[in-house]
Design a protein around this motif. Structure first.
Motif, mmCIF file in Angstrom:
data_model
loop_
_atom_site.group_PDB
_atom_site.id
_atom_site.type_symbol
_atom_site.label_atom_id
_atom_site.label_comp_id
_atom_site.label_asym_id
_atom_site.label_seq_id
_atom_site.Cartn_x
_atom_site.Cartn_y
_atom_site.Cartn_z
ATOM 1 N N PRO A 156 -20.490 -52.055 12.894
ATOM 2 C CA PRO A 156 -19.090 -51.645 12.730
ATOM 3 C C PRO A 156 -18.528 -51.837 11.324
ATOM 4 C CG PRO A 156 -19.367 -52.834 14.798
ATOM 5 C CD PRO A 156 -20.657 -52.974 14.051
ATOM 6 N N ALA A 157 -18.915 -52.901 10.628
ATOM 7 C CA ALA A 157 -18.340 -53.153 9.304
ATOM 8 C C ALA A 157 -18.744 -52.073 8.303
ATOM 9 C CB ALA A 157 -18.771 -54.528 8.793
ATOM 10 N N ARG A 158 -20.032 -51.755 8.249
ATOM 11 C CA ARG A 158 -20.493 -50.699 7.326
ATOM 12 C C ARG A 158 -19.973 -49.338 7.777
ATOM 13 N NH1 ARG A 158 -22.253 -51.450 2.418
ATOM 14 N NH2 ARG A 158 -24.172 -50.231 2.488
ATOM 15 N N TYR A 159 -19.932 -49.092 9.074
ATOM 16 C CA TYR A 159 -19.377 -47.848 9.620
ATOM 17 C C TYR A 159 -17.936 -47.668 9.149
ATOM 18 C CZ TYR A 159 -17.764 -44.590 13.306
ATOM 19 O OH TYR A 159 -17.215 -43.531 14.007
ATOM 20 N N THR A 160 -17.151 -48.736 9.207
ATOM 21 C CA THR A 160 -15.747 -48.668 8.796
ATOM 22 C C THR A 160 -15.630 -48.381 7.306
ATOM 23 O OG1 THR A 160 -15.047 -50.166 10.564
ATOM 24 C CG2 THR A 160 -13.601 -49.978 8.651
ATOM 25 N N GLU A 161 -16.455 -49.023 6.485
ATOM 26 C CA GLU A 161 -16.431 -48.763 5.041
ATOM 27 C C GLU A 161 -16.694 -47.289 4.756
ATOM 28 O OE1 GLU A 161 -18.956 -51.272 2.747
ATOM 29 O OE2 GLU A 161 -18.392 -53.088 3.841
ATOM 30 N N TRP A 162 -17.674 -46.725 5.469
ATOM 31 C CA TRP A 162 -18.028 -45.324 5.256
ATOM 32 C C TRP A 162 -16.915 -44.392 5.729
ATOM 33 C CZ3 TRP A 162 -20.114 -42.042 9.465
ATOM 34 C CH2 TRP A 162 -20.490 -40.768 9.017
ATOM 35 N N PRO A 183 -27.965 -46.176 1.120
ATOM 36 C CA PRO A 183 -29.153 -46.103 1.981
ATOM 37 C C PRO A 183 -28.843 -46.080 3.472
ATOM 38 C CG PRO A 183 -29.531 -47.641 0.184
ATOM 39 C CD PRO A 183 -28.099 -47.242 0.090
ATOM 40 N N ASP A 184 -27.800 -46.773 3.921
ATOM 41 C CA ASP A 184 -27.449 -46.742 5.337
ATOM 42 C C ASP A 184 -27.025 -45.343 5.777
ATOM 43 O OD1 ASP A 184 -27.992 -49.406 5.836
ATOM 44 O OD2 ASP A 184 -25.947 -50.062 5.389
ATOM 45 N N VAL A 185 -26.296 -44.658 4.910
ATOM 46 C CA VAL A 185 -25.861 -43.295 5.226
ATOM 47 C C VAL A 185 -27.048 -42.347 5.223
ATOM 48 C CG1 VAL A 185 -24.337 -41.408 4.548
ATOM 49 C CG2 VAL A 185 -23.579 -43.775 4.248
ATOM 50 N N VAL A 186 -27.887 -42.458 4.218
ATOM 51 C CA VAL A 186 -29.080 -41.605 4.127
ATOM 52 C C VAL A 186 -29.964 -41.787 5.363
ATOM 53 C CG1 VAL A 186 -31.182 -41.129 2.820
ATOM 54 C CG2 VAL A 186 -29.033 -41.601 1.606
ATOM 55 N N THR A 196 -32.688 -40.105 10.286
ATOM 56 C CA THR A 196 -32.996 -40.433 11.680
ATOM 57 C C THR A 196 -32.673 -39.249 12.580
ATOM 58 O OG1 THR A 196 -32.588 -42.793 11.353
ATOM 59 C CG2 THR A 196 -32.457 -41.962 13.610
ATOM 60 N N TRP A 197 -31.532 -38.615 12.348
ATOM 61 C CA TRP A 197 -31.161 -37.438 13.151
ATOM 62 C C TRP A 197 -32.214 -36.344 12.993
ATOM 63 C CZ3 TRP A 197 -27.577 -32.896 11.915
ATOM 64 C CH2 TRP A 197 -27.247 -32.203 13.078
ATOM 65 N N ALA A 198 -32.654 -36.111 11.771
ATOM 66 C CA ALA A 198 -33.679 -35.090 11.538
ATOM 67 C C ALA A 198 -34.965 -35.438 12.281
ATOM 68 C CB ALA A 198 -33.940 -34.940 10.040
ATOM 69 N N ASP A 239 -30.462 -34.624 -0.324
ATOM 70 C CA ASP A 239 -29.946 -35.272 -1.529
ATOM 71 C C ASP A 239 -28.834 -34.431 -2.165
ATOM 72 O OD1 ASP A 239 -31.710 -37.332 -1.166
ATOM 73 O OD2 ASP A 239 -33.187 -36.583 -2.609
ATOM 74 N N SER A 240 -29.024 -33.124 -2.167
ATOM 75 C CA SER A 240 -28.018 -32.228 -2.744
ATOM 76 C C SER A 240 -26.734 -32.241 -1.912
ATOM 77 C CB SER A 240 -28.575 -30.806 -2.835
ATOM 78 O OG SER A 240 -27.578 -29.890 -3.268
ATOM 79 N N LEU A 241 -26.882 -32.188 -0.598
ATOM 80 C CA LEU A 241 -25.711 -32.175 0.278
ATOM 81 C C LEU A 241 -24.919 -33.475 0.157
ATOM 82 C CD1 LEU A 241 -27.252 -30.580 3.509
ATOM 83 C CD2 LEU A 241 -25.640 -29.507 1.917
ATOM 84 N N LEU A 242 -25.623 -34.610 0.127
ATOM 85 C CA LEU A 242 -24.927 -35.889 0.019
ATOM 86 C C LEU A 242 -24.254 -36.033 -1.345
ATOM 87 C CD1 LEU A 242 -27.426 -38.305 1.809
ATOM 88 C CD2 LEU A 242 -25.392 -37.188 2.737
ATOM 89 N N GLY A 243 -24.858 -35.472 -2.365
ATOM 90 C CA GLY A 243 -24.214 -35.472 -3.681
ATOM 91 C C GLY A 243 -22.912 -34.684 -3.662
ATOM 92 N N GLN A 244 -22.915 -33.543 -2.978
ATOM 93 C CA GLN A 244 -21.694 -32.749 -2.859
ATOM 94 C C GLN A 244 -20.607 -33.505 -2.087
ATOM 95 O OE1 GLN A 244 -22.779 -28.911 -1.164
ATOM 96 N NE2 GLN A 244 -24.569 -28.787 -2.492
#
Length: 412
Positions: free
Chosen positions: A168-174, A184-187, A192-194, A377-382
């Motif tokens: 929850p703490a990292r989720y809230t920050e994001w 890295p947690d977001v990536v 994982t979904w892929a 990587d490109s999408l997350l950069g955008q």
């Protein structure tokens, strides 16, 4: 559109307009609940239900004809309307019902204000399957289309994965734009979904991109993805509201945690969404209407008017009791909300500013079509560029602080 007359009076004040997301049986049940809110004042209520809620509300605001009350699920949108002085702060005792994490106080010019109150909630950290189906090696149903907001079923996946992997703490920050999209947690949540959806054919990908989250339509309405032709799948990741397409069909529901490669300590952290009422009018009767709709009596009326498959769900919090579950599926959802949850965290994309949320929706659709790491990587950069820009724009406005805590840590 239906005008509802709760009482009689010698004068005929203008109708109060309520704009909301519910159509079909859900809309009929809400209209019926409005009709029963007899306050003896002679006020009439007009309910406008639409699946294109944001577009309709923006159009009405631009025409200077806003509804008296609107029901939205996006904290990000509601925060923007409050920042623009388009919302009226709630009065007591309505504010006392605006419990976290669905309706936190906002700091406006140094003052704590509450601008919306949840009328219902839905539990999102759920997996649906047919009774008797083995769950060890699921084949996932995915439908990503949803009119102007296509892509949100995919953002739900990524949000739920990140919550169970990072907590929850990292989720809230994001969710509150304090964590980079390149973290890295977001990536890991995206990759994982892929991995979970790996091996889909090109035809399957295109079918998912163009098929509604409700599945295909039959003579009786939506059939649900588990029952839709062309979807050879065994499990569906979807919110509690989807139960209306599976009523009486031998469907089971269970928490999503064990499917998401998460950590044991976050097993009982759940993602939720909320449909929240906000007042756009300075008419005192609009405040009174929201007060009655959010009261225990208003909830009881609404549930009494609704079919079991579309009965609104409420958590047992702040002394507002939840009603007896209608069936086994609702009983399981009720238990997760009110007994098992260690934390309830609001839908991350619904917390984000609208510009960032919309970019997230689009990125999910692009990633679903091409999950290559270079593309990711490109999408997350955008998305990171949008996050930074929105944050800079917010700093240029008057003193206004959006919510920073979106998880209710139950049991301490």
């Amino acid at each position: 559109m239906l005008a509802l007359v709760p009482g009689c009076a010698s004068e005929s004040p203008r109708p109060l307009v309520v704009l909301g997301p519910w159509t079909g049986k859900e809309g009929e049940a809400f209209e019926a609940a409005l009709q029963r809110l007899d306050d003896g004042t002679g006020r009439t209520y007009t309910y406008e239900g639409t699946r294109s809620l944001r577009e309709t509300l923006v159009s009405q605001l631009e025409a200077d004809t806003p509804p008296d009350v609107a029901v939205l699920n996006s904290i990000g949108e509601l925060t923007e309307y409050a920042r623009r002085d388009q919302l009226e702060p709630l009065t007591e005792p309505t504010r006392e019902r605006a419990f976290s994490p669905w309706a936190p106080d906002l700091l406006v010019d140094g003052r704590s204000r509450t601008y919306w109150v949840p009328l219902k909630v839905d539990l999102k950290s759920l997996v649906w399957s047919k009774e008797g189906t083995p769950s060890d090696d699921p084949t996932w149903c995915v439908g990503l289309a949803s009119q102007a907001t296509s892509g949100w079923p995919g953002t739900d996946w990524i949000e739920d994965i990140l919550l169970h992997q990072a907590g929850p703490a990292r989720y809230t920050e994001w969710a509150t734009s304090r964590l980079s999209w390149r973290d890295p947690d977001v990536v890991r949540a995206w990759t994982t979904w892929a991995r979970l959806l790996d091996g889909r054919s090109d035809d399957s990908v295109e079918r998912s991109l163009t098929t509604s989250y409700e599945g295909t339509s039959g003579p009786a309405g939506p059939r649900g993805l588990l029952d839709s032709p062309g979807f050879d799948c065994t499990h569906e990741h979807q919110s509690a509201f989807i139960r209306y397409v599976y009523a009486g069909d031998g469907i089971r529901v269970e928490p999503s945690a064990r499917f998401l490669d998460g950590r044991a300590e976050y097993r009982d952290a759940f993602e939720v969404s909320g449909d929240m009422a906000a007042v756009f009018s300075d008419d005192p009767a609009a405040q009174e209407l929201v007060e009655r709709l959010s009261s225990p009596e208003g909830r009881e009326r609404w549930r009494a008017e609704a079919d079991p498959a579309v009965r609104p769900l409420f958590p047992d919090t702040r002394g507002l009791p939840s009603a007896e579950p209608a069936n086994a599926v609702e009983q399981e959802i009720d238990a997760l909300l009110n007994s098992r949850a260690s934390a309830l965290c609001f839908d991350a994309s619904d917390v984000m500013p609208p510009e960032l949320r919309d970019a997230f929706h689009r990125a999910v659709l692009e990633f679903f079509r091409d999950p290559a790491r270079k593309h990711l990587d490109s999408l997350l950069g955008q998305l990171e560029t949008v996050r930074v820009q929105v944050d800079e724009d917010t700093d240029d406005r008057r003193s206004f602080r959006p919510p920073q805590e979106i998880c209710d840590r139950l049991g301490g």
